[in-house]
Design an enzyme around this catalytic site. Structure first.
Site, mmCIF file in Angstrom:
data_model
loop_
_atom_site.group_PDB
_atom_site.id
_atom_site.type_symbol
_atom_site.label_atom_id
_atom_site.label_comp_id
_atom_site.label_asym_id
_atom_site.label_seq_id
_atom_site.Cartn_x
_atom_site.Cartn_y
_atom_site.Cartn_z
ATOM 1 C CE LYS A 7 -3.418 -0.870 -0.461
ATOM 2 N NZ LYS A 7 -4.003 -1.380 -1.716
ATOM 3 C CG HIS A 47 3.913 -7.504 -0.582
ATOM 4 N ND1 HIS A 47 4.081 -6.317 -1.247
ATOM 5 C CD2 HIS A 47 2.659 -7.936 -0.892
ATOM 6 C CE1 HIS A 47 2.983 -6.028 -1.932
ATOM 7 N NE2 HIS A 47 2.113 -6.997 -1.736
#
Length: 610
Positions: free
Chosen positions: A236, A290
């Site tokens: 994000k 990630h």
């Protein structure tokens, strides 16, 4: 045989067929086509005239007589029966459809006529208006010859040229952005896109003291060599958008091959079947979903060169890059993403060669996902990895015992993590900020000497910005992410100082090039001037050799004057450059203001010319 009652009432006495004609049957509706052909065969009949005219049910114009839906009265004469409309013999439904067709045709013709006349009137009025304007502007010229006709032709040509230019411009640049650029071109000069992106850079005051080496980020990245760019994607932070820019928006000799429907692209080096980019959209999540700094530094070399022999592995450099974001906005964006069902269960969290146990990293939810969780529940979980995520993903977790919280006290652990994240971020080849898209693009292009095709777009409206929180909740989010807040303040200061340093260096380089160009033009001017003077003096001496017993005196004087002028100009320029170098900031290179070797070589070449 007698006619039916419906035909008798419409036609009166029956129509006798001619010789050679087929016999008439009982119902005229069934054989109306035969009677129509018989009537059309007689010369001068009504049916022949109708046949020669427009199709049935279609009028000739606006003043034509409408077709009668009702049959004519019965006539006792044969001529009266011949003058009756032929469609009276047709069924009622077909006659109604023909009547509707005629009315629609009349209405369409009326609309077309009104539109044609309206356009003609509008064109006539426009011609008069433009003629009046043209006569006001070019009034004195209208009295010469047949100027009215010429002016009308010229005016029409100008209008057509203007319309053609507008159409071409709209075809070349149809977007609203180009329209705004055209308006700005007429109103005011275009502002600096990097300064207009935000207003903080104009009021920016540095808080940290960085060395010149920390500010100057210039990576000698050769895409044809063995070096590799590794993108550390934090959740994000706008990493998906930046990752797409890397594979789709860079000017390369061999662009990445991106197929429709596939997320990954093939980014090979020119002439090699080897990738130059390690990211989500080029190699996929090869080190886990990630992956953080600890995972990537130990995983990427093994993934890239794992299949090669240790003696054949090239000595390559790994240039790590990442994107950071404001901690509060990033935290709210992750909460909204988790609400929609995101879990990131595929993340490995490998540290020291093993993933964390369930006791070291408990889960915040019991079901398959955490969808629909409120913000309070999201903040209340003490094991939520969203807290201080940017510091955790940029630091070396092996320094604090990975995910084992019992290795050292919490305060010491937080300090070590923050310092490690700051050090890794400062020594990265590049990092950008989500809130400064254009500056991020500029620094990446200057760092790697790679240019993007289209500029980055700054989106000020995101899912996080749509969340309305009060001051108390914001303070609590900042408290949960206090390490990220400190890291972001440090990163923002370093980012803006790098940007200002690179822009100032770019302006100095441009000024130095302008000075060299002026010196070059000045030297060429002096050379041509004294050459012309010496040629004129030589011609005079050749014509009058007795007036000048020493012909080398003038040449020596000319050379002395030339040397004095060049020395004085060089001294003046060196004084100006020394003054400029004294005004430079302490973080700048002290040798930027002095004369470059290219300038000295140029002055030597000027002396050779002389």
């Amino acid at each position: 045989m007698a006619l039916p009652a419906c035909a008798a009432r419409a036609l009166g006495p029956p129509l006798q067929p001619e010789r050679g004609a087929p016999a008439r049957t009982t119902c005229p509706r069934r054989h109306s086509r035969v009677e129509a052909e018989l009537a059309a065969s007689r010369p001068g009949s009504v049916a022949a005239s109708v046949r020669a005219g427009p199709p049935r049910g279609v009028s000739r114009g606006f003043n034509s007589q409408p077709l009668l839906d009702e049959p004519l009265k019965a006539s006792s004469s044969l001529a009266g029966a011949a003058r009756a409309p032929l469609f009276a013999l047709l069924p009622r439904g077909r006659r109604r459809r023909m009547h509707d067709l005629r009315r629609r045709w009349d209405l369409g013709s009326l609309c077309r006529a009104l539109l044609t006349r309206g356009l003609a009137a509008l064109g006539h009025s426009l011609k008069h208006v433009l003629g009046a304007i043209f006569s006001k502007i070019f009034g004195p010229l209208a009295s010469v010859g047949n100027m009215d006709e010429k002016s009308n032709k010229l005016l029409l040509a100008l209008v057509m040229l203007f319309l053609f230019a507008v159409i071409v411009l709209q075809y070349v640049c149809p977007g609203t952005e180009c329209q705004l650029l055209r308006l700005q071109a007429f109103s005011s000069p275009m502002p600096d896109p990097y300064r207009s992106e935000d207003e903080s850079s104009a009021r920016f005051v540095p808080r940290y003291n960085f060395s010149r080496g920390d500010l100057l980020r210039k990576v000698d990245f050769d895409i044809k060599g063995d070096d590799l760019i590794v993108f550390l994607h934090i959740q994000k932070t706008g990493g998906t958008t930046f990752g797409r820019h890397l594979v789709r928006n860079i000017q390369l000799e061999q662009p990445c091959e991106c197929r429709v429907g596939q997320k990954k692209c093939t980014c090979h080096r020119p002439g090699k079947r080897e990738t130059w980019l390690f990211s989500r959209f080029s190699t996929g999540w090869s080190c886990g979903l990630h992956a953080d700094w600890t995972e990537l530094t130990s995983c990427v070399p093994a993934v890239v060169d794992g299949k090669r022999d240790a003696r054949l592995r090239p000595s390559r450099n790994f240039h790590y890059i990442t994107i950071l974001r404001d901690p509060v906005s990033r935290y709210l964006s992750e909460w909204r993403h988790v609400q929609r069902g995101a879990t990131w269960k595929a993340s490995l969290h490998v540290c020291d060669g093993r993933p964390p146990t369930s006791e070291e990293l408990p889960s915040c939810y019991t079901g398959d996902d955490w969808s629909g969780c409120p913000l309070k529940e999201f903040m209340d979980c003490p094991y939520n990895l969203a807290n201080n995520r940017q510091v955790r993903m940029l630091s070396d977790l092996t320094l604090v015992g990975c995910y084992n919280l019992s290795v050292m006290p919490e305060k010491q652990r937080n300090k070590v993590l923050l310092e490690s994240a700051k050090s890794n971020l400062k020594h990265m080849a590049f990092f950008g900020l989500t809130e400064f898209q254009r500056k991020t693009q500029y620094l990446f292009e200057k760092t790697f000497n790679m240019n993007f095709i289209s500029p980055f777009t700054q989106y000020n409206t995101t899912r996080a910005s749509s969340v309305e929180i009060n001051e108390e909740i914001q303070k609590r989010i900042e408290g949960l992410n206090f390490l990220d807040m400190e890291l972001y303040s440090y990163a923002k200061d370093l980012f803006l100082q790098r940007y200002q340093f690179m822009r100032q260096k770019e302006h100095q380089e441009a000024r130095r090039k302008r000075q060299e160009q002026r010196k070059f033009l000045k030297g060429r001017f002096l050379q041509t001037h004294f050459q012309s003077q010496s040629q004129g003096q030589n011609q005079n001496l050749s014509q009058n050799p007795s007036q000048n017993p020493n012909p080398n005196v003038n040449q020596n004087v000319t050379q002395n004057v030339t040397q004095n002028l060049t020395q004085s100009s060089g001294q003046n320029s060196s004084l100006k450059e020394n003054q400029e170098s004294q005004k430079q900031s302490p973080g700048q290179e002290p040798g930027d203001g002095h004369t470059s070797p290219g300038t000295s070589d140029y002055m030597g070449s000027v002396e050779k010319w002389r």
